[in-house]
Design a protein around this motif. Structure first.
Motif, PDB file in Angstrom:
ATOM      1  N   PHE A  16       0.829  -1.208   0.000  1.00  0.00           N
ATOM      2  CA  PHE A  16       0.000   0.000   0.000  1.00  0.00           C
ATOM      3  C   PHE A  16       0.869   1.265   0.000  1.00  0.00           C
ATOM      4  CE2 PHE A  16      -2.454   3.308   2.208  1.00  0.00           C
ATOM      5  CZ  PHE A  16      -3.554   3.368   1.383  1.00  0.00           C
ATOM      6  N   GLN A  20       1.452   4.122  -3.078  1.00  0.00           N
ATOM      7  CA  GLN A  20       1.244   5.572  -2.940  1.00  0.00           C
ATOM      8  C   GLN A  20       2.472   6.357  -3.387  1.00  0.00           C
ATOM      9  OE1 GLN A  20      -1.397   7.131  -2.428  1.00  0.00           O
ATOM     10  NE2 GLN A  20      -2.787   5.812  -1.310  1.00  0.00           N
ATOM     11  N   LEU A  21       3.659   5.837  -3.018  1.00  0.00           N
ATOM     12  CA  LEU A  21       4.890   6.542  -3.377  1.00  0.00           C
ATOM     13  C   LEU A  21       5.087   6.530  -4.897  1.00  0.00           C
ATOM     14  CD1 LEU A  21       7.233   5.219  -0.554  1.00  0.00           C
ATOM     15  CD2 LEU A  21       6.222   7.486  -0.715  1.00  0.00           C
ATOM     16  N   PHE A  23       2.728   6.373  -7.147  1.00  0.00           N
ATOM     17  CA  PHE A  23       1.736   7.283  -7.730  1.00  0.00           C
ATOM     18  C   PHE A  23       2.207   8.732  -7.651  1.00  0.00           C
ATOM     19  CE2 PHE A  23      -2.104   4.315  -6.899  1.00  0.00           C
ATOM     20  CZ  PHE A  23      -1.835   3.656  -8.082  1.00  0.00           C
ATOM     21  N   LYS A  24       2.658   9.105  -6.463  1.00  0.00           N
ATOM     22  CA  LYS A  24       3.075  10.491  -6.277  1.00  0.00           C
ATOM     23  C   LYS A  24       4.249  10.825  -7.196  1.00  0.00           C
ATOM     24  CE  LYS A  24       3.505  14.596  -4.555  1.00  0.00           C
ATOM     25  NZ  LYS A  24       2.620  15.649  -5.006  1.00  0.00           N
ATOM     26  N   LEU A  48       0.158   0.747  -9.772  1.00  0.00           N
ATOM     27  CA  LEU A  48      -1.096   0.000  -9.944  1.00  0.00           C
ATOM     28  C   LEU A  48      -0.921  -1.452  -9.523  1.00  0.00           C
ATOM     29  CD1 LEU A  48      -2.599   1.270 -13.315  1.00  0.00           C
ATOM     30  CD2 LEU A  48      -3.606   1.436 -11.046  1.00  0.00           C
ATOM     31  N   PHE A  55      -4.884  -4.475  -2.521  1.00  0.00           N
ATOM     32  CA  PHE A  55      -6.350  -4.555  -2.526  1.00  0.00           C
ATOM     33  C   PHE A  55      -6.819  -5.977  -2.220  1.00  0.00           C
ATOM     34  CE2 PHE A  55     -10.134  -5.726  -4.982  1.00  0.00           C
ATOM     35  CZ  PHE A  55     -11.070  -4.913  -4.380  1.00  0.00           C
ATOM     36  N   PHE A  56      -6.250  -6.966  -2.922  1.00  0.00           N
ATOM     37  CA  PHE A  56      -6.723  -8.338  -2.720  1.00  0.00           C
ATOM     38  C   PHE A  56      -6.338  -8.876  -1.343  1.00  0.00           C
ATOM     39  CE2 PHE A  56      -7.370  -8.313  -7.328  1.00  0.00           C
ATOM     40  CZ  PHE A  56      -8.671  -8.780  -7.345  1.00  0.00           C
ATOM     41  N   LEU A  59      -8.786  -7.557   1.069  1.00  0.00           N
ATOM     42  CA  LEU A  59     -10.048  -8.282   0.970  1.00  0.00           C
ATOM     43  C   LEU A  59      -9.962  -9.615   1.713  1.00  0.00           C
ATOM     44  CD1 LEU A  59     -12.539  -7.343  -0.465  1.00  0.00           C
ATOM     45  CD2 LEU A  59     -11.880  -8.666  -2.465  1.00  0.00           C
ATOM     46  N   GLN A  74      -3.986   0.102   9.522  1.00  0.00           N
ATOM     47  CA  GLN A  74      -4.226   1.142   8.532  1.00  0.00           C
ATOM     48  C   GLN A  74      -3.835   2.499   9.108  1.00  0.00           C
ATOM     49  OE1 GLN A  74      -7.475   0.023   6.373  1.00  0.00           O
ATOM     50  NE2 GLN A  74      -7.916   1.973   5.446  1.00  0.00           N
ATOM     51  N   SER A  77      -0.346   3.385   8.635  1.00  0.00           N
ATOM     52  CA  SER A  77       0.067   3.760   7.278  1.00  0.00           C
ATOM     53  C   SER A  77       0.218   5.281   7.155  1.00  0.00           C
ATOM     54  CB  SER A  77      -0.916   3.215   6.246  1.00  0.00           C
ATOM     55  OG  SER A  77      -2.175   3.832   6.394  1.00  0.00           O
ATOM     56  N   VAL A  78      -0.537   6.049   7.961  1.00  0.00           N
ATOM     57  CA  VAL A  78      -0.397   7.520   7.921  1.00  0.00           C
ATOM     58  C   VAL A  78       1.045   7.909   8.253  1.00  0.00           C
ATOM     59  CG1 VAL A  78      -1.125   9.691   8.977  1.00  0.00           C
ATOM     60  CG2 VAL A  78      -2.803   7.915   8.562  1.00  0.00           C
ATOM     61  N   ILE A  81       3.575   6.589   5.529  1.00  0.00           N
ATOM     62  CA  ILE A  81       3.556   7.318   4.265  1.00  0.00           C
ATOM     63  C   ILE A  81       4.211   8.682   4.423  1.00  0.00           C
ATOM     64  CG2 ILE A  81       1.974   8.514   2.692  1.00  0.00           C
ATOM     65  CD1 ILE A  81       0.438   5.959   2.459  1.00  0.00           C
ATOM     66  N   SER A  82       3.932   9.376   5.549  1.00  0.00           N
ATOM     67  CA  SER A  82       4.567  10.681   5.745  1.00  0.00           C
ATOM     68  C   SER A  82       6.084  10.527   5.831  1.00  0.00           C
ATOM     69  CB  SER A  82       4.040  11.339   7.013  1.00  0.00           C
ATOM     70  OG  SER A  82       2.660  11.570   6.884  1.00  0.00           O
ATOM     71  N   ALA A  85       7.481   9.514   2.370  1.00  0.00           N
ATOM     72  CA  ALA A  85       7.410  10.631   1.419  1.00  0.00           C
ATOM     73  C   ALA A  85       8.593  11.569   1.653  1.00  0.00           C
ATOM     74  CB  ALA A  85       6.100  11.384   1.558  1.00  0.00           C
TER      75      ALA A  85
ATOM     76  N   ALA B  33     -17.074  -8.471   1.784  1.00  0.00           N
ATOM     77  CA  ALA B  33     -16.153  -9.474   2.328  1.00  0.00           C
ATOM     78  C   ALA B  33     -16.861 -10.341   3.357  1.00  0.00           C
ATOM     79  CB  ALA B  33     -14.944  -8.781   2.960  1.00  0.00           C
ATOM     80  N   THR B  46      -6.117 -14.831  -0.446  1.00  0.00           N
ATOM     81  CA  THR B  46      -5.790 -13.803  -1.435  1.00  0.00           C
ATOM     82  C   THR B  46      -6.940 -12.828  -1.605  1.00  0.00           C
ATOM     83  OG1 THR B  46      -6.722 -15.135  -3.211  1.00  0.00           O
ATOM     84  CG2 THR B  46      -4.365 -15.358  -2.821  1.00  0.00           C
ATOM     85  N   GLY B  47      -8.135 -13.144  -1.052  1.00  0.00           N
ATOM     86  CA  GLY B  47      -9.270 -12.242  -1.198  1.00  0.00           C
ATOM     87  C   GLY B  47     -10.006 -12.449  -2.510  1.00  0.00           C
ATOM     88  N   TRP B  70      -7.553  10.751  -6.918  1.00  0.00           N
ATOM     89  CA  TRP B  70      -6.346  10.775  -6.091  1.00  0.00           C
ATOM     90  C   TRP B  70      -5.118  11.133  -6.913  1.00  0.00           C
ATOM     91  CZ3 TRP B  70      -5.318  11.380  -1.275  1.00  0.00           C
ATOM     92  CH2 TRP B  70      -4.106  10.960  -0.729  1.00  0.00           C
ATOM     93  N   LEU B  71      -4.976  10.488  -8.093  1.00  0.00           N
ATOM     94  CA  LEU B  71      -3.825  10.776  -8.954  1.00  0.00           C
ATOM     95  C   LEU B  71      -3.848  12.245  -9.362  1.00  0.00           C
ATOM     96  CD1 LEU B  71      -3.598   7.650 -11.276  1.00  0.00           C
ATOM     97  CD2 LEU B  71      -2.051   8.331  -9.451  1.00  0.00           C
ATOM     98  N   LEU B  74      -2.768  14.464  -6.423  1.00  0.00           N
ATOM     99  CA  LEU B  74      -1.351  14.290  -6.081  1.00  0.00           C
ATOM    100  C   LEU B  74      -0.463  15.181  -6.940  1.00  0.00           C
ATOM    101  CD1 LEU B  74      -0.582  10.532  -5.372  1.00  0.00           C
ATOM    102  CD2 LEU B  74      -0.835  12.419  -3.784  1.00  0.00           C
ATOM    103  N   LEU B  79       2.285  14.398  -0.896  1.00  0.00           N
ATOM    104  CA  LEU B  79       1.712  13.170  -0.336  1.00  0.00           C
ATOM    105  C   LEU B  79       1.656  13.229   1.182  1.00  0.00           C
ATOM    106  CD1 LEU B  79       0.693  10.325  -1.053  1.00  0.00           C
ATOM    107  CD2 LEU B  79       3.030   9.514  -0.890  1.00  0.00           C
ATOM    108  N   SER B  80       2.682  13.844   1.800  1.00  0.00           N
ATOM    109  CA  SER B  80       2.739  13.861   3.264  1.00  0.00           C
ATOM    110  C   SER B  80       1.677  14.783   3.867  1.00  0.00           C
ATOM    111  CB  SER B  80       4.139  14.267   3.743  1.00  0.00           C
ATOM    112  OG  SER B  80       4.513  15.486   3.145  1.00  0.00           O
ATOM    113  N   PHE B  83      -2.223  12.602   2.244  1.00  0.00           N
ATOM    114  CA  PHE B  83      -2.610  11.321   2.829  1.00  0.00           C
ATOM    115  C   PHE B  83      -3.148  11.448   4.261  1.00  0.00           C
ATOM    116  CE2 PHE B  83      -2.180   7.139   4.704  1.00  0.00           C
ATOM    117  CZ  PHE B  83      -2.945   6.413   3.807  1.00  0.00           C
ATOM    118  N   ARG B  87      -7.321  10.742   5.774  1.00  0.00           N
ATOM    119  CA  ARG B  87      -7.741   9.794   6.822  1.00  0.00           C
ATOM    120  C   ARG B  87      -8.814  10.370   7.747  1.00  0.00           C
ATOM    121  NH1 ARG B  87      -7.528   5.893   4.133  1.00  0.00           N
ATOM    122  NH2 ARG B  87      -8.395   4.802   5.894  1.00  0.00           N
TER     123      ARG B  87
END
Lengths: 114, 134
Positions: A16, A20-21, A23-24, A48, A55-56, A59, A74, A77-78, A81-82, A85, B33, B46-47, B70-71, B74, B79-80, B83, B87
């Motif tokens: 995850f 994000q990194l 994408f940015k 992606l 994602f999977f 799930l 989760q 992750s804040v 990510i900070s 980044a 789910a 694996t979901g 989001w893209l 950005l 990002l810092s 993100f 939340r």
């Protein structure tokens, strides 16, 4: 919680954050050159790919655990990510931003614990 | 943050839309789910078995929409900052459950919500000064 699910949670978090990194970075580069650039397309695809795995796994984890159990991770992750980044993308991480991210992370952990 | 578009394309407005999408897909994902949970099946970790639920597909539609938004934002917001602000959804879920479903919120959970809101306010300050530098 088994060791296996801990590994899954870790992989979920890492993919995850990495996504994000990517994408940015891709969007940063695209503002200078546009999207018709092999480098940008590969970074975007890496993002992606990383996000799809995340994602999977998310799930699969949601099928096994309560949302409230997964949420603290989760929340972390804040913070991740900070930090990442700042390290990877050289974004300016002020003391103020760090404290803010820390409070948000701690708050999310508390929200899901109770 | 140069050439920031205004109106509908304003990145901060898009951040708001992003938060609504995340709220929608988080709830859909959990519902989907739960409906498809069967840990005895192989590969369930694996979901992938979640894909049999229409709720998951609806969630995926929201995720794709969210990804595009989001893209886009950005491009303009670090990002810092983006993100942590995104939340805010983590306090919107319990608060909306409290308001709409009359679910109880324990004191510890209120404390958590307060911490997130203070944290958001602290992060939002550099975001505001980012605007001023334009």
């Amino acid at each position: 919680m088994t060791l296996w699910s801990l590994v899954l949670i870790l992989v979920w978090l890492v993919t995850f954050v990495a996504g994000q990194l990517f994408f940015k970075r891709a969007m940063e580069l695209s503002s200078a050159t546009g999207f018709r650039n092999r480098k940008i397309i590969s970074i975007l695809s890496a993002g992606l790919f990383s996000m799809t795995i995340s994602f999977f796994l998310n799930l699969g984890l949601l099928q096994r655990f309560d949302l409230s159990y997964l949420y603290p991770f989760q929340g972390l992750s804040v913070l991740f990510i900070s930090l990442m980044a700042a390290i990877v993308l050289k974004e300016k991480l002020t003391l103020r931003l760090t404290i803010g991210a820390l409070l948000i992370s701690a708050g999310i952990v508390l929200v899901s614990m109770s | 943050m140069r050439d920031r578009p205004s109106g509908f394309l304003n990145p901060w407005f898009q951040l708001g839309l992003n938060i609504l999408c995340v709220l929608a897909y988080e709830l859909l994902l959990k519902a989907g789910a739960t409906a498809t949970a069967d840990p005895s099946k192989s590969w369930s970790w694996t979901g992938i078995t979640g894909l049999t639920s229409p709720l998951i597909w609806l969630a995926i539609a929201f995720i794709i929409l969210d990804l595009i938004i989001w893209l886009y934002l950005l491009k303009y917001i670090p990002l810092s900052i983006a993100f942590p602000l995104s939340r805010v959804v983590d306090v919107l879920v319990p608060i909306s459950c409290w308001l709409m479903l009359k679910e109880g919120i324990s004191p510890l959970r209120w404390l958590g919500i307060a911490l997130v809101i203070i944290g958001l306010a602290i992060v939002a300050k550099p975001a505001a000064s980012l605007e001023e530098r334009l």
